[in-house]
Design a protein around this motif. Structure first.
Motif, mmCIF file in Angstrom:
data_model
loop_
_atom_site.group_PDB
_atom_site.id
_atom_site.type_symbol
_atom_site.label_atom_id
_atom_site.label_comp_id
_atom_site.label_asym_id
_atom_site.label_seq_id
_atom_site.Cartn_x
_atom_site.Cartn_y
_atom_site.Cartn_z
ATOM 1 N N GLY A 105 0.783 -1.225 0.000
ATOM 2 C CA GLY A 105 0.000 0.000 0.000
ATOM 3 C C GLY A 105 0.812 1.271 0.000
ATOM 4 O O GLY A 105 0.242 2.361 -0.164
ATOM 5 N N LEU A 106 2.138 1.185 0.198
ATOM 6 C CA LEU A 106 2.959 2.396 0.209
ATOM 7 C C LEU A 106 3.014 3.023 -1.180
ATOM 8 O O LEU A 106 2.967 2.334 -2.195
ATOM 9 N N SER A 107 3.165 4.368 -1.208
ATOM 10 C CA SER A 107 3.216 5.101 -2.473
ATOM 11 C C SER A 107 4.612 5.038 -3.062
ATOM 12 O O SER A 107 5.617 5.038 -2.338
ATOM 13 N N MET A 108 4.671 5.006 -4.395
ATOM 14 C CA MET A 108 5.946 4.937 -5.108
ATOM 15 C C MET A 108 5.907 5.885 -6.301
ATOM 16 O O MET A 108 4.831 6.213 -6.824
ATOM 17 N N ASP A 109 7.081 6.331 -6.720
ATOM 18 C CA ASP A 109 7.248 7.032 -7.992
ATOM 19 C C ASP A 109 7.954 6.069 -8.936
ATOM 20 O O ASP A 109 8.989 5.485 -8.573
ATOM 21 N N ALA A 110 7.421 5.894 -10.123
ATOM 22 C CA ALA A 110 7.962 4.924 -11.078
ATOM 23 C C ALA A 110 8.308 5.615 -12.380
ATOM 24 O O ALA A 110 7.548 6.448 -12.881
ATOM 25 N N GLU A 111 9.469 5.261 -12.932
ATOM 26 C CA GLU A 111 9.921 5.805 -14.213
ATOM 27 C C GLU A 111 10.411 4.649 -15.068
ATOM 28 O O GLU A 111 11.320 3.918 -14.682
ATOM 29 N N ILE A 112 9.795 4.475 -16.262
ATOM 30 C CA ILE A 112 10.127 3.369 -17.151
ATOM 31 C C ILE A 112 11.039 3.871 -18.257
ATOM 32 O O ILE A 112 10.741 4.908 -18.887
ATOM 33 N N ASP A 113 12.103 3.134 -18.510
ATOM 34 C CA ASP A 113 12.985 3.441 -19.635
ATOM 35 C C ASP A 113 12.414 2.752 -20.862
ATOM 36 O O ASP A 113 12.535 1.531 -21.028
#
Length: 382
Positions: A370-378
């Motif tokens: 349930g924790l929030s994340m920032d995701a960046e896809i290459d």
């Protein structure tokens, strides 16, 4: 030519205004140049770097939790864990009262012993019935010998009666002798019929014994004490009873952390009732919800860089795309949106993208569901 103002010096003011115009023009030129340079720089950055990545802050940690449920109905005797407690696979979580299970096990063991004895008895009965068939064969042979003797007696009595009947008219044979011969003939004929009936009875008795032997042999034919169907069924019931006894001790199916424990000592539980959940904190993943316009170049296997609000920007996680959901969240809602009413406003949809995390990084910096994340896809690599 401008008129002079004795109070304010009009000519000097016109000169100042005229001097400021080139300065303002230079400043505007500098600002325009800076904006142009910034735009070119941003365009170059986007073309070389920014266009190779898509990112979102609408991402959350998830896990395939294990539901702990009993397989047998019983009363809870002990609960060995509490919420937030870490457990290993195989650790004891709950103990159920095993009294009924032990009784059922004893009954199953007794049933198996009884069935094995019955099989032995059936095998012994076959031997006894085979002996009875042999005895009935002997009875038939004896009956046949009696029939031969009765036939001989009958023939002798018939001849003797016929001779006396021929001599009786001449008075050579007394009436008493004729009566005795007649009686002897009748007795011999009755004995003959009795001998014939004895053969039929002996044959019938032998057929009954042979039928019983065949029926008994059918129960054990092609089997042993270990492979008889009744024995196998009793062994299956015994195995089920042992399994039910083992299931009175509920163990952790995976490594993880206990959550949502809702079982207490003394509570009677039924098969399938959820007692608690186990979250495998070492096997977490992230569901990143990307806008539909960002997904054109997203492929399975692409590298993903993630940051958690828990640790801030100092800790980075590295994962990879392992799958894209089959539909948006709204499409699987309990009451899906209906856009055929005419009052339609386009809303940008988001599609969950599953991202697998590195177990070593998770071990170094644990996360929770349930924790929030920032995701960046290459997306530069396909």
């Amino acid at each position: 030519m401008a008129e002079a103002d004795p109070n304010f010096g009009g000519e000097r003011t016109d000169e100042t205004t005229a001097g400021r115009r080139p300065l303002r023009k230079r400043l505007l030129t500098y600002v325009a140049g800076a904006v142009l340079i910034g735009g070119v720089g941003f365009g170059a950055w986007y073309a070389l770097v920014g266009s190779h990545y898509v990112s979102t802050d609408n991402a959350y940690v998830g896990a395939d939790t294990a539901s702990v449920t009993p397989m047998v109905a019983a009363q809870v005797a002990a609960v060995a864990v509490a919420d937030t407690q870490a457990v290993r696979k195989g650790d004891t979580l709950v103990r159920l009262d095993d009294s009924d299970a032990r009784i059922a096990l004893a009954q199953a063991e007794a049933d198996l012993a009884k069935v094995r004895r019955q099989y032995g008895q059936t095998s012994a009965t076959s031997a006894a019935l085979a002996a009875q068939v042999q005895a009935r064969n002997a009875d038939i042979a004896r009956a046949r010998a009696q029939l031969v003797s009765a036939e001989a007696d009958y023939e002798r009595a018939r001849v003797d009666l016929a001779r006396r009947q021929r001599l009786a008219p001449n008075g050579a044979v007394s009436g008493e002798e004729l009566t005795a011969a007649t009686n002897s003939f009748s007795s011999a004929r009755a004995n003959l019929e009795l001998a014939r009936a004895g053969i039929a009875q002996a044959s019938s008795t032998r057929g009954a014994a042979a039928g019983e032997l065949a029926a008994n042999d059918a129960l054990i034919s092609g089997t042993t004490a270990a492979t008889a169907p009744e024995v196998l069924a009793a062994q299956a019931r015994l195995a089920q009873a042992r399994l039910d006894l083992e299931r009175t001790v509920i163990r952790a199916p995976i490594d993880g952390v206990i959550t949502r424990r809702n079982v207490q000592v003394g509570q009677r539980v039924a098969p399938g009732a959820q007692l608690m959940l186990i979250v495998p904190v070492g096997q977490l993943y992230v569901d990143a919800n990307f806008k539909e316009g960002q997904l054109a170049k997203v492929k399975i296997g692409q590298a993903v860089t993630l940051k958690s609000d828990l640790y801030g920007g100092d800790v980075e996680y590295h994962g990879k795309v392992v799958g894209l959901s089959g539909g948006t969240g709204s499409s699987f809602a309990l009451i899906p949106a209906q856009n055929a009413t005419g009052n339609w406003i386009k809303v940008v949809q988001r599609l969950p993208v599953r991202v697998a995390l590195d177990p070593k990084e998770l071990q170094a910096h644990p996360l929770r569901v349930g924790l929030s994340m920032d995701a960046e896809i290459d997306i530069s690599r396909n």
